[in-house]
Motif scaffolding. Structure first.
Motif, PDB file in Angstrom:
ATOM      1  N   PRO A 218       0.787  -1.301   0.091  1.00 33.20           N
ATOM      2  CA  PRO A 218       0.005   0.110  -0.127  1.00 33.20           C
ATOM      3  C   PRO A 218       0.695   1.218   0.088  1.00 33.20           C
ATOM      4  O   PRO A 218       0.215   2.340  -0.482  1.00 33.20           O
ATOM      5  N   HIS A 219       2.020   1.132   0.575  1.00 33.75           N
ATOM      6  CA  HIS A 219       2.884   2.551   0.545  1.00 33.75           C
ATOM      7  C   HIS A 219       3.843   2.561  -0.742  1.00 33.75           C
ATOM      8  O   HIS A 219       4.592   3.627  -0.816  1.00 33.75           O
ATOM      9  N   CYS A 220       3.834   1.716  -1.706  1.00 34.75           N
ATOM     10  CA  CYS A 220       4.611   1.909  -2.688  1.00 34.75           C
ATOM     11  C   CYS A 220       4.194   2.875  -3.713  1.00 34.75           C
ATOM     12  O   CYS A 220       2.916   3.082  -3.934  1.00 34.75           O
ATOM     13  N   THR A 221       5.277   3.568  -4.265  1.00 31.50           N
ATOM     14  CA  THR A 221       4.789   4.519  -5.394  1.00 31.50           C
ATOM     15  C   THR A 221       4.318   4.063  -6.544  1.00 31.50           C
ATOM     16  O   THR A 221       5.014   2.959  -6.840  1.00 31.50           O
ATOM     17  N   PHE A 222       3.773   4.783  -7.299  1.00 34.04           N
ATOM     18  CA  PHE A 222       3.354   4.395  -8.714  1.00 34.04           C
ATOM     19  C   PHE A 222       4.522   4.603  -9.764  1.00 34.04           C
ATOM     20  O   PHE A 222       4.521   3.541 -10.582  1.00 34.04           O
ATOM     21  N   ARG A 223       5.537   5.075  -9.495  1.00 34.78           N
ATOM     22  CA  ARG A 223       6.745   4.920 -10.232  1.00 34.78           C
ATOM     23  C   ARG A 223       7.513   3.880 -10.097  1.00 34.78           C
ATOM     24  O   ARG A 223       8.197   3.171 -10.911  1.00 34.78           O
ATOM     25  N   ALA A 224       7.202   2.924  -9.237  1.00 39.46           N
ATOM     26  CA  ALA A 224       7.888   1.571  -8.745  1.00 39.46           C
ATOM     27  C   ALA A 224       7.101   0.351  -9.514  1.00 39.46           C
ATOM     28  O   ALA A 224       7.721  -0.679  -9.172  1.00 39.46           O
ATOM     29  N   LEU A 225       6.096   0.871 -10.012  1.00 42.16           N
ATOM     30  CA  LEU A 225       5.028  -0.432 -10.708  1.00 42.16           C
ATOM     31  C   LEU A 225       5.359  -0.629 -11.872  1.00 42.16           C
ATOM     32  O   LEU A 225       4.933   0.516 -12.695  1.00 42.16           O
ATOM     33  N   PRO A 226       5.697  -1.503 -12.362  1.00 45.05           N
ATOM     34  CA  PRO A 226       6.155  -1.523 -13.965  1.00 45.05           C
ATOM     35  C   PRO A 226       4.616  -1.383 -14.666  1.00 45.05           C
ATOM     36  O   PRO A 226       4.734  -1.227 -15.866  1.00 45.05           O
ATOM     37  N   ALA A 227       3.833  -2.237 -13.945  1.00 50.90           N
ATOM     38  CA  ALA A 227       2.320  -2.308 -14.748  1.00 50.90           C
ATOM     39  C   ALA A 227       1.964  -0.778 -14.925  1.00 50.90           C
ATOM     40  O   ALA A 227       1.347  -0.505 -16.193  1.00 50.90           O
ATOM     41  N   ALA A 228       2.032  -0.118 -14.059  1.00 54.06           N
ATOM     42  CA  ALA A 228       1.376   1.501 -14.028  1.00 54.06           C
ATOM     43  C   ALA A 228       2.276   2.059 -15.283  1.00 54.06           C
ATOM     44  O   ALA A 228       1.586   2.966 -15.696  1.00 54.06           O
ATOM     45  N   GLN A 229       3.345   1.903 -15.415  1.00 48.50           N
ATOM     46  CA  GLN A 229       4.162   2.728 -16.568  1.00 48.50           C
ATOM     47  C   GLN A 229       3.696   2.162 -17.894  1.00 48.50           C
ATOM     48  O   GLN A 229       3.666   2.809 -18.752  1.00 48.50           O
ATOM     49  N   ARG A 230       3.021   1.220 -18.211  1.00 49.34           N
ATOM     50  CA  ARG A 230       2.343   0.612 -19.237  1.00 49.34           C
ATOM     51  C   ARG A 230       0.908   0.665 -19.519  1.00 49.34           C
ATOM     52  O   ARG A 230       0.205   0.261 -20.087  1.00 49.34           O
ATOM     53  N   PHE A 231       0.175   1.220 -18.372  1.00 52.12           N
ATOM     54  CA  PHE A 231      -1.316   1.037 -18.209  1.00 52.12           C
ATOM     55  C   PHE A 231      -1.961   2.181 -18.993  1.00 52.12           C
ATOM     56  O   PHE A 231      -2.836   1.677 -19.758  1.00 52.12           O
ATOM     57  N   LEU A 232      -1.456   3.320 -19.178  1.00 54.51           N
ATOM     58  CA  LEU A 232      -2.182   4.480 -19.913  1.00 54.51           C
ATOM     59  C   LEU A 232      -2.038   4.350 -21.503  1.00 54.51           C
ATOM     60  O   LEU A 232      -2.909   4.232 -22.234  1.00 54.51           O
ATOM     61  N   PRO A 233      -0.847   3.589 -21.924  1.00 55.93           N
ATOM     62  CA  PRO A 233      -0.847   3.175 -23.320  1.00 55.93           C
ATOM     63  C   PRO A 233      -1.702   1.991 -23.667  1.00 55.93           C
ATOM     64  O   PRO A 233      -2.238   2.076 -24.674  1.00 55.93           O
ATOM     65  N   ALA A 234      -1.450   1.265 -22.892  1.00 60.98           N
ATOM     66  CA  ALA A 234      -2.606   0.057 -23.031  1.00 60.98           C
ATOM     67  C   ALA A 234      -4.090   0.213 -23.053  1.00 60.98           C
ATOM     68  O   ALA A 234      -4.813   0.023 -23.896  1.00 60.98           O
ATOM     69  N   LEU A 235      -4.440   1.215 -22.001  1.00 64.03           N
ATOM     70  CA  LEU A 235      -5.971   1.844 -21.984  1.00 64.03           C
ATOM     71  C   LEU A 235      -6.215   2.735 -23.468  1.00 64.03           C
ATOM     72  O   LEU A 235      -7.254   2.498 -24.021  1.00 64.03           O
ATOM     73  N   SER A 236      -5.170   3.464 -23.994  1.00 63.23           N
ATOM     74  CA  SER A 236      -5.460   4.156 -24.905  1.00 63.23           C
ATOM     75  C   SER A 236      -5.564   3.350 -26.376  1.00 63.23           C
ATOM     76  O   SER A 236      -6.419   3.653 -27.093  1.00 63.23           O
ATOM     77  N   ASN A 237      -4.570   2.414 -26.334  1.00 63.53           N
ATOM     78  CA  ASN A 237      -4.766   1.165 -27.417  1.00 63.53           C
ATOM     79  C   ASN A 237      -6.062   0.743 -27.379  1.00 63.53           C
ATOM     80  O   ASN A 237      -6.554   0.349 -28.554  1.00 63.53           O
ATOM     81  N   TYR A 238      -6.516   0.255 -26.352  1.00 56.86           N
ATOM     82  CA  TYR A 238      -7.854  -0.374 -26.251  1.00 56.86           C
ATOM     83  C   TYR A 238      -8.925   0.370 -26.525  1.00 56.86           C
ATOM     84  O   TYR A 238      -9.780   0.045 -27.329  1.00 56.86           O
ATOM     85  N   GLN A 239      -8.935   1.527 -26.365  1.00 63.07           N
ATOM     86  CA  GLN A 239      -9.827   2.624 -26.681  1.00 63.07           C
ATOM     87  C   GLN A 239     -10.042   2.759 -28.251  1.00 63.07           C
ATOM     88  O   GLN A 239     -10.930   2.753 -28.835  1.00 63.07           O
TER      89      GLN A 239
END
Length: 297
Positions: A186-207
């Protein structure tokens, strides 16, 4: 002899005097209007920076606390790939249409999208929107049906449908990876999550893939004709089913398809079109599929 005559004491006294003069000069310089204005400006900047850091720290703590509770609730009661895989398509559709399901998923999706946009703004390519207003929650929930039941969602699977299916699977994998990472750390930053770094491009591609599929979907007239031809083909397929009692499985599957197509025909063209089709369609010798279809109407 020089030390004995007090030369060192005189030197120290001269240095002390010079130091006092220098301190007095510095004080006079500090009291000029220009220096006073500069000190006030620096003090204001320090206050603003301190207030900004305090507000950001409070916002991150509150956001992460709320996000953690939303994530736990979504994992326990909301749509996940494991839970959706255990449902039939009809059950999944009913579950995704539930207001509580939509609200829980939207709460997590919007917050994750906002945090990714704030913490990782550089990962989006030019032309990709970052605003949460562009997030369509119903299109996102449709990814579960597309990823898990593509053969029942699409009439035929071509390049567009295949790209959309792969995009939906990739998006759901990243989304659930972020959810479980937040719950586990719960205290991990978003910058440390590899999935978070690819989420927005994946969401844009899906849309993008979803929009491409929606724009190529045929109009109601063409879709009605396809459904009617599919129903007639199913009626005639009943002639080639095995004799009882070996026909239980195939006939049940045929009935399910007939009921689903008749329901789609009623939704798209209306009950009158379904009644007209029942009058005009060639009645098969084996009336059981037609009887099953009539019972579903």
């Amino acid at each position: 002899g020089w030390v004995a005559r007090g030369g060192a004491a005189g030197c120290i006294e001269n240095l002390t005097t010079d130091h006092r003069i220098f301190i007095k000069y510095r004080k006079e310089q500090r009291n000029t209007p220009l220096m006073q204005h500069e000190r006030r400006r620096l003090d204001d900047e320090c206050i603003v920076q301190k207030a900004t850091k305090t507000i950001q720290k409070f916002w991150r703590r509150i956001t992460r606390r709320n996000l953690g509770s939303f994530v736990s609730l979504l994992i326990e009661q909301g749509p996940t790939t494991g839970r959706a895989r255990s449902m039939s398509l009809d059950q999944l559709v009913a579950f995704l249409r539930n207001k509580n399901t939509i609200a829980r998923c939207q709460a997590c999706l919007v917050r994750i999208h906002r945090l990714c946009s704030v913490n990782l703004p550089q990962i989006l390519e030019s032309g990709q929107e970052q605003s949460t207003a562009n997030v369509n929650i119903r299109a996102f929930l449709a990814a579960y049906m597309i990823a898990l039941h593509p053969n029942q969602i699409f009439e035929a699977i071509g390049t567009v449908e295949r790209d959309l299916t792969e995009s939906a699977k990739r998006l759901l994998d990243l989304f659930e990876s972020i959810l479980f990472s937040i719950r586990s750390h719960p205290h991990c930053t978003f910058r440390a999550l590899p999935a978070a770094q690819r989420f927005l491009p994946a969401l844009s591609n899906y849309q993008h893939c979803f929009h491409a599929w929606m724009t190529m979907t045929p109009d109601a007239t063409k879709l009605t004709g396809r459904i009617q031809r599919a129903l007639i083909a199913l009626y005639h397929a009943a002639l080639h089913l095995p004799l009882p009692p070996h026909d239980v499985g195939p006939r049940a599957a045929l009935r399910t398809q007939v009921c689903r197509l008749r329901e789609k025909l009623s939704q798209i063209a209306g009950p009158d079109a379904l009644a007209r089709f029942d009058r005009e369609q060639p009645a098969p010798p084996a009336a059981e599929p037609a009887a099953a279809a009539a019972s579903c109407a």
